[in-house]
Design a protein around this motif. Structure first.
Motif, PDB file in Angstrom:
ATOM      1  N   MET A  14       1.004  -1.263  -0.091  1.00  0.00           N
ATOM      2  CA  MET A  14      -0.036  -0.230  -0.230  1.00  0.00           C
ATOM      3  C   MET A  14       0.584   0.892   0.133  1.00  0.00           C
ATOM      4  O   MET A  14       2.398   1.047   0.638  1.00  0.00           O
ATOM      5  CB  MET A  14      -0.850  -0.396   1.008  1.00  0.00           C
ATOM      6  N   PRO A  15       0.500   2.038  -0.551  1.00  0.00           N
ATOM      7  CA  PRO A  15       1.536   3.412  -0.526  1.00  0.00           C
ATOM      8  C   PRO A  15       0.490   4.420   0.363  1.00  0.00           C
ATOM      9  O   PRO A  15      -1.007   4.231   0.993  1.00  0.00           O
ATOM     10  CB  PRO A  15       0.943   4.211  -2.391  1.00  0.00           C
ATOM     11  N   VAL A  16       1.438   4.775   0.989  1.00  0.00           N
ATOM     12  CA  VAL A  16       1.605   5.279   2.494  1.00  0.00           C
ATOM     13  C   VAL A  16       2.198   7.306   1.468  1.00  0.00           C
ATOM     14  O   VAL A  16       3.087   7.336   1.364  1.00  0.00           O
ATOM     15  CB  VAL A  16       2.269   5.313   3.687  1.00  0.00           C
ATOM     16  N   GLN A  17       1.519   8.145   2.248  1.00  0.00           N
ATOM     17  CA  GLN A  17       2.289   9.579   1.946  1.00  0.00           C
ATOM     18  C   GLN A  17       2.989  10.796   3.334  1.00  0.00           C
ATOM     19  O   GLN A  17       2.079  10.789   3.926  1.00  0.00           O
ATOM     20  CB  GLN A  17       0.930  10.844   1.316  1.00  0.00           C
ATOM     21  N   LYS A  18       4.163  11.007   2.944  1.00  0.00           N
ATOM     22  CA  LYS A  18       3.545  12.096   4.202  1.00  0.00           C
ATOM     23  C   LYS A  18       4.181  13.843   3.324  1.00  0.00           C
ATOM     24  O   LYS A  18       4.857  14.049   2.519  1.00  0.00           O
ATOM     25  CB  LYS A  18       5.181  11.926   4.611  1.00  0.00           C
ATOM     26  N   GLN A  19       3.271  15.075   4.601  1.00  0.00           N
ATOM     27  CA  GLN A  19       2.972  16.048   3.855  1.00  0.00           C
ATOM     28  C   GLN A  19       4.382  16.780   3.989  1.00  0.00           C
ATOM     29  O   GLN A  19       4.680  17.111   4.848  1.00  0.00           O
ATOM     30  CB  GLN A  19       1.933  16.620   3.992  1.00  0.00           C
ATOM     31  N   THR A  20       4.925  17.376   3.549  1.00  0.00           N
ATOM     32  CA  THR A  20       6.732  18.305   2.663  1.00  0.00           C
ATOM     33  C   THR A  20       6.006  19.074   2.589  1.00  0.00           C
ATOM     34  O   THR A  20       5.240  19.981   2.011  1.00  0.00           O
ATOM     35  CB  THR A  20       7.282  17.650   2.341  1.00  0.00           C
ATOM     36  N   ARG A  21       6.828  20.021   2.575  1.00  0.00           N
ATOM     37  CA  ARG A  21       6.772  21.225   2.105  1.00  0.00           C
ATOM     38  C   ARG A  21       7.132  21.584   0.597  1.00  0.00           C
ATOM     39  O   ARG A  21       6.107  22.476  -0.268  1.00  0.00           O
ATOM     40  CB  ARG A  21       8.001  22.421   2.623  1.00  0.00           C
TER      41      ARG A  21
ATOM     42  N   GLY B 283       5.227  18.994  -1.030  1.00  0.00           N
ATOM     43  CA  GLY B 283       4.421  18.030  -1.643  1.00  0.00           C
ATOM     44  C   GLY B 283       4.501  16.950  -0.797  1.00  0.00           C
ATOM     45  O   GLY B 283       4.734  17.109   0.130  1.00  0.00           O
ATOM     46  N   GLN B 284       3.946  16.138  -1.813  1.00  0.00           N
ATOM     47  CA  GLN B 284       3.503  14.703  -1.259  1.00  0.00           C
ATOM     48  C   GLN B 284       5.052  13.469  -1.656  1.00  0.00           C
ATOM     49  O   GLN B 284       5.464  14.153  -2.232  1.00  0.00           O
ATOM     50  CB  GLN B 284       2.309  14.110  -0.834  1.00  0.00           C
ATOM     51  N   ARG B 285       5.066  12.990  -0.302  1.00  0.00           N
ATOM     52  CA  ARG B 285       6.578  11.926  -0.025  1.00  0.00           C
ATOM     53  C   ARG B 285       5.727  10.853  -0.270  1.00  0.00           C
ATOM     54  O   ARG B 285       5.390  10.679   0.779  1.00  0.00           O
ATOM     55  CB  ARG B 285       7.832  11.870   0.509  1.00  0.00           C
ATOM     56  N   THR B 286       5.740  10.304  -1.584  1.00  0.00           N
ATOM     57  CA  THR B 286       4.582   8.751  -1.280  1.00  0.00           C
ATOM     58  C   THR B 286       6.636   7.062  -1.650  1.00  0.00           C
ATOM     59  O   THR B 286       6.979   7.529  -1.812  1.00  0.00           O
ATOM     60  CB  THR B 286       4.509   9.027  -2.783  1.00  0.00           C
ATOM     61  N   ARG B 287       5.735   7.109  -0.297  1.00  0.00           N
ATOM     62  CA  ARG B 287       6.608   5.534  -0.723  1.00  0.00           C
ATOM     63  C   ARG B 287       5.798   4.448   0.259  1.00  0.00           C
ATOM     64  O   ARG B 287       4.491   4.442  -0.048  1.00  0.00           O
ATOM     65  CB  ARG B 287       7.182   5.643   0.875  1.00  0.00           C
TER      66      ARG B 287
END
Length: 280
Positions: free
Chosen positions: A111-118, A120-124
């Protein structure tokens, strides 16, 4: 028109000259170590270094822990000796040493998980992997990485490190091989709760597809299950089933009331061997 012609000729067109210099830097990098090309070469060199590390793993395993040294030297004969003394396994090669031919792995979910950064989103990508030998050992690994293949590979190694023994028993008469769990057990993760109940021989695994695969890998043939909560969250659902299976050895039944004869741990028993310096 005159200015355009002069720009084309290079007399006034400073932008053209700068562009040429920009390309020149790239070319100059190929000639010298100080250029960008030189740094690129060093980058590729680091890549080759990582490749050599993987080749080294294929050639031979060099243990980093005392337990690994004892396993490689043949001082520990089975996984049960490790579980008996509650020793922590920190190298997945130890599990491979005992169960490499039997151990099977199954990717339960990616499953993709995302983290919000300045920026944009960083998807792992998060991978859930179960491993088992279909004979009383099962493990679960969860790993997040930028690439799917890396996440799966790391999750497999973590699943091997979390491998636990599963106690099996009977429903009714103790005839033949153990086929079900010895008692009712419950596991919980998040809002998901799952209950495993012993079943008669021939019942099969009455469970949802997610815990059913884990129960099969553990070597259980007959069991009833009951679950509640948000079971659509597969990660919590499979963790709850894994925790429930881990409790099978935490219940003290009358056949385990015998007096325990304590034996020295492998580290104490093989002190002289561990005191020797490794010859590289």
């Amino acid at each position: 028109i005159q200015m355009a012609d002069s720009g084309a000729a290079g007399s006034r067109g400073g932008f053209g000259e700068r562009g040429g210099r920009g390309r020149g830097r790239g070319d100059r990098g190929d000639r010298g170590d100080r250029g960008r090309g030189g740094r690129g070469d060093r980058g590729r060199g680091r890549g080759r270094g990582r490749g050599r590390g993987r080749d080294g793993e294929e050639k031979g395993w060099v243990p980093c822990t005392k337990l690994g040294r004892l396993v490689q030297a043949g001082k520990i004969k089975s996984l049960e000796e490790i579980y008996l003394h509650s020793l922590q396994v920190k190298e997945f090669q130890i599990i491979d040493h005992f169960l490499e031919s039997k151990l099977k792995d199954e990717v339960m979910k990616i499953m993709p998980v995302q983290k919000q950064t300045r920026a944009g989103q960083r998807t792992r990508f998060k991978a859930f992997v179960a491993v088992g030998d279909f004979d009383g050992h099962v493990g679960l690994g969860v790993k997040t990485s930028m690439e799917v293949a890396t996440a799966i590979r790391s999750a497999i190694n973590l699943a091997k490190l979390s491998l636990i023994p599963i106690r099996r028993g009977y429903w009714g008469n103790k005839l033949g091989e153990p086929h079900t769990i010895p008692m009712k057990v419950t596991g919980k993760c998040g809002s998901v709760r799952i209950r495993l109940v012993p079943a008669p021989r021939g019942t099969g695994i009455v469970a949802a597809p997610t815990p059913k695969k884990l129960l099969q890998m553990a070597g259980i043939h007959d069991v009833y299950t009951s679950s509640c909560g948000q079971t659509a969250t597969l990660g919590n659902f499979i963790k709850a089933a894994f925790f429930a299976l881990g409790k099978t050895y935490g219940y003290l039944t009358p056949d385990l009331w015998k007096e325990t004869k304590f034996t020295p741990t492998p580290a104490q028993e093989h002190t002289d061997f561990l005191a020797k310096k490794l010859v590289k």
